[in-house]
Write a protein that holds these residues in place. Structure first.
Motif, short mmCIF file in Angstrom:
data_model
loop_
_atom_site.label_atom_id
_atom_site.label_comp_id
_atom_site.label_asym_id
_atom_site.label_seq_id
_atom_site.Cartn_x
_atom_site.Cartn_y
_atom_site.Cartn_z
N GLU A 180 38.09 80.35 62.82
CA GLU A 180 37.89 81.72 63.27
C GLU A 180 38.81 82.73 62.57
O GLU A 180 38.51 83.91 62.55
N TYR A 181 39.92 82.27 62.01
CA TYR A 181 40.89 83.21 61.44
C TYR A 181 41.86 82.47 60.53
O TYR A 181 41.92 81.24 60.50
N GLY A 210 40.53 87.67 60.80
CA GLY A 210 39.28 87.06 61.22
C GLY A 210 38.10 87.79 60.62
O GLY A 210 38.26 88.70 59.80
N ASP A 211 36.89 87.42 61.03
CA ASP A 211 35.69 88.06 60.49
C ASP A 211 35.61 89.54 60.84
O ASP A 211 35.14 90.35 60.03
N SER A 212 36.05 89.90 62.04
CA SER A 212 35.89 91.29 62.49
C SER A 212 37.21 91.96 62.86
O SER A 212 37.20 93.06 63.42
N ASN A 214 37.25 96.53 62.26
CA ASN A 214 36.29 97.17 61.36
C ASN A 214 36.74 98.58 60.99
O ASN A 214 37.50 98.77 60.07
#
Length: 599
Positions: A181-182, A208-210, A238
């Protein structure tokens, strides 16, 4: 001396001897070996042990069991070298495998090299070289290592130490924790393998992704994906950046909260929110902030500031909505306002000033009750007020006052007030200045009429269906429309008690004239004390001096060149079959007991 006394004395001496012997450290013990070899070139105090087909050499010392294919034992130093397929076990919790191990029965310090793997119940450590201090129950490496824990991920670093009693790792230099996840990077990481708790020291990031988190001191629970960060901490969601003295993060809920000196920046909408407590829900695209909350809509020409007890920003980046409630205020260089609550739609450019009915009975946040707008000396009030902006030009376009509209301005020279009231008011702006006002339905006016020399002509008090007011520089052009009823009266003939309409309420003392004025009547601010984390351990203290001396002593024993050559890691085939017996070629199935020789 009588007989009984002699017996007592003999027993006491024997007990003293046994106690003294039991307190001496036990020597390394060879539980099993296939072959025992004596080589005069290695020295008379050096014995070589080789495994047999029945099993590996088994070595025991003070609760530690070790197995290997070949071993060199230095009796005078109580020191052993183990070669090939080495396994070391301590109790039921610690298991280590490697190609080579050195172990001192005196210092209880072990050194392992070659594909070292240390396994404990919650994690697996791999490295090229590993030191194992049994007296302190610590294992440590100085040339890069990796720890794998299923629920947390993989941790790599240049330097690391494992505290067995606490199930704790301390990683230094180029620390990287990789999780699906990160990815976490830091200068120092204290990691507890049983709980999955990790403490970061120095510049640290969790990407992480976001989201991206930065801090210079922080805590992260790798089991539950929650964290607490202090010292220059910030979170990027973001298009939002959250900064605060302390930050809390919950990855599973896409939630973050912040305390003290908070700043939330919306890079897409060019807006900033400040305060001292905030909650951010990324999945819901919402921000809640309080304690001196301030929203700033950054504009090239003139920024808009909104302050209230509580602020909420919701909606996707392309359609943000700001809600300010409880004693809400707004300020621009050419306009300011006040209401129970303010609702701003950033996409449409509509800002609403609203008073809630439940606050119309003397609530502390609503002393004056009606929303109010000030612009260039004009005060406008009503049951609710709408401001419409041109989003592209970043300019005010118009305003609407609904029900009980009331416009007041001071007379330019006297102490009187110009007043216009009616059911509704519509105003138009140009270059952010009010230039036209229409009062619609049941319009009334009290106006101090002056000539070109500002001499008072009289006071105009009239009624009409509607009134149009135009601003031409310092002058006001007033046009009364439909069923005009009124006249201009000399000041001397106009009673003072008739110079104000019913409901007149001049609120100039409430007008914010700067950003600081927005906070003028806020209650005292008491901020919580931010709790810190465990104290930082400097890198130079990572290996204590006494421990390093013991390592140096173990590595610099006075040995012959042959002994030094034997300490090198041999190839696997040489370890298992490369030694030929020269003195004793009979397999040893009995336990070999080696007496301790004093240095």
């Amino acid at each position: 001396m009588n007989l009984s006394f002699r017996y007592i004395l003999i027993i006491a001496c024997c007990f003293s001897t046994l106690l003294s012997y039991s307190q001496k450290p036990k020597r390394i013990y060879i539980e099993y070996s296939g072959f025992t070899v004596k080589d005069s070139l290695k020295g008379e105090n050096v014995t070589t042990f080789v495994r047999s087909d029945q099993g590996q050499i088994h070595i025991v010392h003070e609760g530690v069991d070790m197995w290997c294919d070949k071993a060199l034992y230095y009796q005078d130093q109580d020191f052993i070298e183990a070669f090939s397929n080495v396994v070391v076990k301590q109790g039921d919790t610690i298991n280590m495998t490697s190609k080579y191990v050195e172990y001192s029965g005196i210092t209880q310090l072990a050194f392992a090299a070659g594909d070292v793997v240390l396994t404990e119940p919650q994690s697996v450590l791999t490295t090229d070289t590993l030191y194992f201090d049994r007296t302190k129950q610590q294992a440590y490496y100085k040339s890069k290592g990796q720890v794998v824990r299923d629920s947390s991920g993989t941790i790599t670093s240049q330097v690391g130490r494992y505290y067995m009693n606490d199930s704790k790792y301390r990683f230094l230099k180029d620390v990287v924790l990789v999780n699906p996840e990160y990815t976490l990077k830091t200068n120092q990481l204290d990691f507890y393998s049983e709980t999955g708790h990790s403490y970061m020291y120095g510049p640290s990031t969790i990407v992480g992704d976001s989201s991206k988190i930065y801090c210079e001191r922080g805590f992260y629970d790798t089991n539950n994906d929650t964290g607490y960060f202090i010292k220059n901490s910030k979170i990027n969601y973001n298009n939002r950046e959250v900064i605060g003295d302390s930050l809390y993060f919950d990855r599973n809920r896409s939630f973050a909260s912040a305390s003290n000196n908070i700043k939330v920046t919306d890079t897409i909408n060019k807006s900033v929110i400040k305060g001292h407590y905030a909650e951010v829900f990324r999945a819901k695209d919402s921000v809640f902030i309080t304690k001196r909350a301030l929203a700033i809509s950054v504009q090239e020409q003139d920024s808009l500031y909104i302050h209230a007890d509580t602020l909420m920003v919701t909606g996707k980046p392309e359609h943000r909505i700001t809600r300010a409630y409880y004693n809400a205020k707004m300020y621009k260089s050419d306009m300011s306002g006040k209401a129970d609550s303010i609702h701003a739609d950033h996409k449409s450019g509509l800002t609403q000033l609203i008073n809630l009915k439940r606050f119309n009975t003397g609530d502390a946040f609503s002393v004056k009750r009606k929303p109010v707008i000030w612009n260039l000396g004009n005060q406008m009030t009503g049951d609710s007020i709408h401001l419409i902006s041109d989003v592209e030009k970043e300019e005010l376009d118009s305003l609407k006052v609904f029900d009980n509209a009331f416009l007041i301005s001071k007379d330019t020279l006297g102490d009187g007030f110009n007043q216009i009231k009616g059911q509704r008011l519509i105003g138009l702006f140009e270059n952010n200045e009010l230039y036209n006002v229409d009062i619609i339905k049941n319009a009334e006016i009290i106006f101090y009429s002056r000539d070109d020399k500002d001499t008072l002509i009289g006071i105009n008090k009239s009624k009409s269906g509607s009134i149009n007011l135009q601003f031409d520089g310092p002058y006001k052009i007033i046009t009364l429309l439909n069923q005009v009823d009124g006249d201009i009266y000399p000041e001397s003939q106009f009673p003072k008690n008739a110079r104000q309409f019913r409901g007149f309420d001049w609120r100039g003392e409430e007008q914010p004239k700067s950003v600081e004025d927005l906070f003028s009547d806020d209650p005292p601010l008491n901020l919580p004390v931010i709790k810190g984390l465990d104290p930082f351990v400097p890198e130079e203290e990572f290996f204590d001096e006494a421990l390093m001396n013991r390592i140096d002593d173990a590595e610099t024993k006075d040995q012959s060149k042959e002994n030094k050559a034997a300490r090198q890691i041999p190839k696997k085939k040489e370890d298992t079959s490369g030694v030929k017996p020269t003195i004793s070629s009979q397999p040893s199935s009995s336990k070999a007991s080696i007496k301790k020789k004093q240095n």
